[in-house]
Design a protein around this motif. Structure first.
Motif, PDB file in Angstrom:
ATOM      1  N   GLU A   1     -32.206  -6.806 -43.155  1.00  0.00           N
ATOM      2  CA  GLU A   1     -30.889  -6.250 -42.859  1.00  0.00           C
ATOM      3  C   GLU A   1     -29.755  -7.224 -43.184  1.00  0.00           C
ATOM      4  O   GLU A   1     -28.591  -6.926 -42.917  1.00  0.00           O
ATOM      5  N   VAL A   2     -30.106  -8.381 -43.735  1.00  0.00           N
ATOM      6  CA  VAL A   2     -29.114  -9.413 -44.022  1.00  0.00           C
ATOM      7  C   VAL A   2     -28.821  -9.450 -45.521  1.00  0.00           C
ATOM      8  O   VAL A   2     -29.738  -9.464 -46.343  1.00  0.00           O
ATOM      9  N   ILE A   3     -27.538  -9.456 -45.859  1.00  0.00           N
ATOM     10  CA  ILE A   3     -27.102  -9.638 -47.245  1.00  0.00           C
ATOM     11  C   ILE A   3     -26.629 -11.082 -47.397  1.00  0.00           C
ATOM     12  O   ILE A   3     -25.814 -11.565 -46.603  1.00  0.00           O
ATOM     13  N   ARG A   4     -27.149 -11.759 -48.408  1.00  0.00           N
ATOM     14  CA  ARG A   4     -26.773 -13.149 -48.656  1.00  0.00           C
ATOM     15  C   ARG A   4     -26.108 -13.269 -50.022  1.00  0.00           C
ATOM     16  O   ARG A   4     -26.551 -12.644 -50.985  1.00  0.00           O
ATOM     17  N   GLY A   5     -25.054 -14.083 -50.070  1.00  0.00           N
ATOM     18  CA  GLY A   5     -24.357 -14.275 -51.330  1.00  0.00           C
ATOM     19  C   GLY A   5     -23.572 -15.568 -51.332  1.00  0.00           C
ATOM     20  O   GLY A   5     -23.809 -16.459 -50.507  1.00  0.00           O
TER      21      GLY A   5
ATOM     22  N   GLY B   1     -17.682 -21.583 -54.762  1.00  0.00           N
ATOM     23  CA  GLY B   1     -18.695 -22.168 -55.629  1.00  0.00           C
ATOM     24  C   GLY B   1     -20.103 -21.928 -55.113  1.00  0.00           C
ATOM     25  O   GLY B   1     -20.321 -21.332 -54.050  1.00  0.00           O
ATOM     26  N   ALA B   2     -21.072 -22.436 -55.875  1.00  0.00           N
ATOM     27  CA  ALA B   2     -22.482 -22.183 -55.578  1.00  0.00           C
ATOM     28  C   ALA B   2     -22.911 -22.747 -54.236  1.00  0.00           C
ATOM     29  O   ALA B   2     -23.879 -22.259 -53.632  1.00  0.00           O
ATOM     30  N   ASN B   3     -22.211 -23.774 -53.719  1.00  0.00           N
ATOM     31  CA  ASN B   3     -22.596 -24.376 -52.437  1.00  0.00           C
ATOM     32  C   ASN B   3     -22.002 -23.657 -51.229  1.00  0.00           C
ATOM     33  O   ASN B   3     -22.362 -23.973 -50.091  1.00  0.00           O
ATOM     34  N   TRP B   4     -21.091 -22.696 -51.496  1.00  0.00           N
ATOM     35  CA  TRP B   4     -20.454 -21.961 -50.402  1.00  0.00           C
ATOM     36  C   TRP B   4     -21.162 -20.623 -50.244  1.00  0.00           C
ATOM     37  O   TRP B   4     -20.977 -19.718 -51.048  1.00  0.00           O
ATOM     38  N   LYS B   5     -21.974 -20.533 -49.195  1.00  0.00           N
ATOM     39  CA  LYS B   5     -22.838 -19.368 -49.006  1.00  0.00           C
ATOM     40  C   LYS B   5     -22.349 -18.524 -47.831  1.00  0.00           C
ATOM     41  O   LYS B   5     -21.824 -19.044 -46.851  1.00  0.00           O
ATOM     42  N   ILE B   6     -22.562 -17.215 -47.969  1.00  0.00           N
ATOM     43  CA  ILE B   6     -22.157 -16.280 -46.930  1.00  0.00           C
ATOM     44  C   ILE B   6     -23.297 -15.317 -46.656  1.00  0.00           C
ATOM     45  O   ILE B   6     -24.019 -14.902 -47.573  1.00  0.00           O
ATOM     46  N   SER B   7     -23.507 -14.993 -45.393  1.00  0.00           N
ATOM     47  CA  SER B   7     -24.485 -13.966 -45.023  1.00  0.00           C
ATOM     48  C   SER B   7     -23.813 -12.973 -44.088  1.00  0.00           C
ATOM     49  O   SER B   7     -22.963 -13.341 -43.266  1.00  0.00           O
ATOM     50  N   ILE B   8     -24.205 -11.711 -44.246  1.00  0.00           N
ATOM     51  CA  ILE B   8     -23.580 -10.620 -43.480  1.00  0.00           C
ATOM     52  C   ILE B   8     -24.678  -9.698 -42.962  1.00  0.00           C
ATOM     53  O   ILE B   8     -25.574  -9.301 -43.720  1.00  0.00           O
ATOM     54  N   ARG B   9     -24.606  -9.368 -41.680  1.00  0.00           N
ATOM     55  CA  ARG B   9     -25.562  -8.401 -41.134  1.00  0.00           C
ATOM     56  C   ARG B   9     -24.842  -7.493 -40.151  1.00  0.00           C
ATOM     57  O   ARG B   9     -23.882  -7.891 -39.485  1.00  0.00           O
ATOM     58  N   LYS B  10     -25.316  -6.269 -40.065  1.00  0.00           N
ATOM     59  CA  LYS B  10     -24.747  -5.283 -39.153  1.00  0.00           C
ATOM     60  C   LYS B  10     -25.200  -5.576 -37.736  1.00  0.00           C
ATOM     61  O   LYS B  10     -26.357  -5.957 -37.493  1.00  0.00           O
ATOM     62  N   VAL B  11     -24.274  -5.427 -36.779  1.00  0.00           N
ATOM     63  CA  VAL B  11     -24.605  -5.587 -35.367  1.00  0.00           C
ATOM     64  C   VAL B  11     -24.090  -4.355 -34.629  1.00  0.00           C
ATOM     65  O   VAL B  11     -23.207  -3.655 -35.123  1.00  0.00           O
ATOM     66  N   PRO B  12     -24.586  -4.076 -33.437  1.00  0.00           N
ATOM     67  CA  PRO B  12     -24.084  -2.930 -32.676  1.00  0.00           C
ATOM     68  C   PRO B  12     -22.584  -3.061 -32.423  1.00  0.00           C
ATOM     69  O   PRO B  12     -22.069  -4.141 -32.155  1.00  0.00           O
ATOM     70  N   ASN B  13     -21.865  -1.930 -32.499  1.00  0.00           N
ATOM     71  CA  ASN B  13     -20.412  -1.943 -32.363  1.00  0.00           C
ATOM     72  C   ASN B  13     -19.914  -2.369 -30.995  1.00  0.00           C
ATOM     73  O   ASN B  13     -18.750  -2.729 -30.820  1.00  0.00           O
TER      74      ASN B  13
ATOM     75  N   GLU C   1     -22.671  -1.750 -53.885  1.00  0.00           N
ATOM     76  CA  GLU C   1     -23.919  -0.988 -53.890  1.00  0.00           C
ATOM     77  C   GLU C   1     -25.006  -1.705 -53.096  1.00  0.00           C
ATOM     78  O   GLU C   1     -25.729  -1.093 -52.300  1.00  0.00           O
ATOM     79  N   LEU C   2     -25.133  -3.019 -53.295  1.00  0.00           N
ATOM     80  CA  LEU C   2     -26.134  -3.770 -52.551  1.00  0.00           C
ATOM     81  C   LEU C   2     -25.819  -3.748 -51.063  1.00  0.00           C
ATOM     82  O   LEU C   2     -26.709  -3.561 -50.225  1.00  0.00           O
ATOM     83  N   PHE C   3     -24.562  -3.908 -50.720  1.00  0.00           N
ATOM     84  CA  PHE C   3     -24.152  -3.908 -49.323  1.00  0.00           C
ATOM     85  C   PHE C   3     -24.467  -2.581 -48.651  1.00  0.00           C
ATOM     86  O   PHE C   3     -24.939  -2.539 -47.504  1.00  0.00           O
ATOM     87  N   LYS C   4     -24.238  -1.483 -49.362  1.00  0.00           N
ATOM     88  CA  LYS C   4     -24.454  -0.152 -48.783  1.00  0.00           C
ATOM     89  C   LYS C   4     -25.930   0.118 -48.506  1.00  0.00           C
ATOM     90  O   LYS C   4     -26.266   1.012 -47.716  1.00  0.00           O
ATOM     91  N   GLU C   5     -26.830  -0.650 -49.141  1.00  0.00           N
ATOM     92  CA  GLU C   5     -28.261  -0.459 -48.889  1.00  0.00           C
ATOM     93  C   GLU C   5     -28.642  -0.768 -47.449  1.00  0.00           C
ATOM     94  O   GLU C   5     -29.702  -0.355 -46.974  1.00  0.00           O
TER      95      GLU C   5
END
Length: 283
Positions: free
Chosen positions: A175-179, A269-281, A198-202
């Motif tokens: 459930e985690v998107i990493r970029g 840049g390549a060293n700056w990473k972000i992850s996003i996951r859905k949590v209950p509202n 599109e990837l996020f909507k998955e």
């Protein structure tokens, strides 16, 4: 050709460098139409030059000629090239990675090395430090004005040999998107990631959902908080963070009427990473 010539550099506008490029182009053809993409690319930042072309090129008519000069290797053995894109436009640039995003998005159909014996500003042969004026602006103007054809730029070079920068890919891990944080929306301080919609909507996320956003620089934890996925900035309070879809269909992170980058000292840049996951509202 359309006679549209679009210039991008890291020269800034505080001296005569860009004006000299204009003068060279107009000397080739006084009817040529010259536009600025930007001259505020951070000095020597080839990655940002590549991204700004990607952000812009597809919105211009076919046969528009772009000149992009961010060239820390000027005067070395690096090649000077003109490429024809998959959308029938032309980019004149050093072969140093500036074409990375174009090759990965619209594609490159053909590439040619600039023959400087023919396509170089007359009487400039002893200058090795201003190819933006002497080679790129001159060749771009000749191409845009139909003074030369694409075939007359110089010999063909294999597109597979065009230099590309390392371009990280976003991924989905459960459930985690990493970029990565690709670039900033400079004036407003928004973060633009490489995570496409599109990837996020998955993950099944809908507008209004709560998201946990984590940002790291290498292994150093920089930011972690919960924010909403908004359709527009108006859906959040002033100063409130949000995730949104930006103008190139990728995820962005912003503070409503504030600079997220400045507030949390975020870079790109390549060293700056972000992850996003859905949590209950209700969290």
């Amino acid at each position: 050709m359309s006679k549209n010539l679009v210039l991008q550099t890291d020269f800034g506008l505080s001296d005569g460098a860009v004006s000299a490029m204009y003068g060279v182009a107009i000397s080739v053809d006084p009817d040529i139409r010259i536009f600025n993409l930007t001259h505020d690319i951070p000095q020597y930042n080839i990655w940002e030059a590549s991204y700004r072309l990607y952000q812009t090129v597809r919105y211009w008519p076919e046969e528009t000629v772009f000149v992009s000069v961010v060239d820390p290797g000027v005067g070395t053995e690096r090649l000077s090239v003109v490429v024809k894109t998959g959308e029938n436009q032309y980019i004149v640039t050093p072969d140093n990675g500036t074409l990375t995003h174009i090759n990965n998005s619209v594609g490159i159909l053909e590439a040619r090395v600039i023959d400087e014996k023919v396509n170089r500003l007359p009487n400039s042969g002893e200058s090795y430090t201003f190819h933006g004026r002497d080679v790129y602006a001159f060749t771009g103007a000749r191409l845009a004005s139909n003074t030369i054809s694409f075939e007359e730029v110089g010999p063909v070079v294999d597109v597979e040999n065009i230099i590309e920068l390392t371009k990280p890919k976003a991924s989905k891990d459960g459930e985690v998107i990493r970029g990565n944080i690709d670039i900033l929306d400079v004036r407003f301080g928004n973060l633009w990631t490489n995570i496409n919609r599109e990837l996020f909507k998955e993950t099944g996320v809908e507008y209004g959902d709560s998201l946990e956003v984590t940002i790291e620089n290498n292994t150093r934890h920089i930011y972690k908080s919960i924010m909403r996925f908004g359709r527009s900035f108006a859906e959040s309070r002033i100063g409130e963070p949000l995730v949104f879809v930006n103008s190139v269909d990728k995820l962005g992170v912003a503070l409503n009427q504030g600079s997220f980058a400045n507030a949390y000292h975020i870079e790109t840049g390549a060293n700056w990473k972000i992850s996003i996951r859905k949590v209950p509202n209700n969290l």
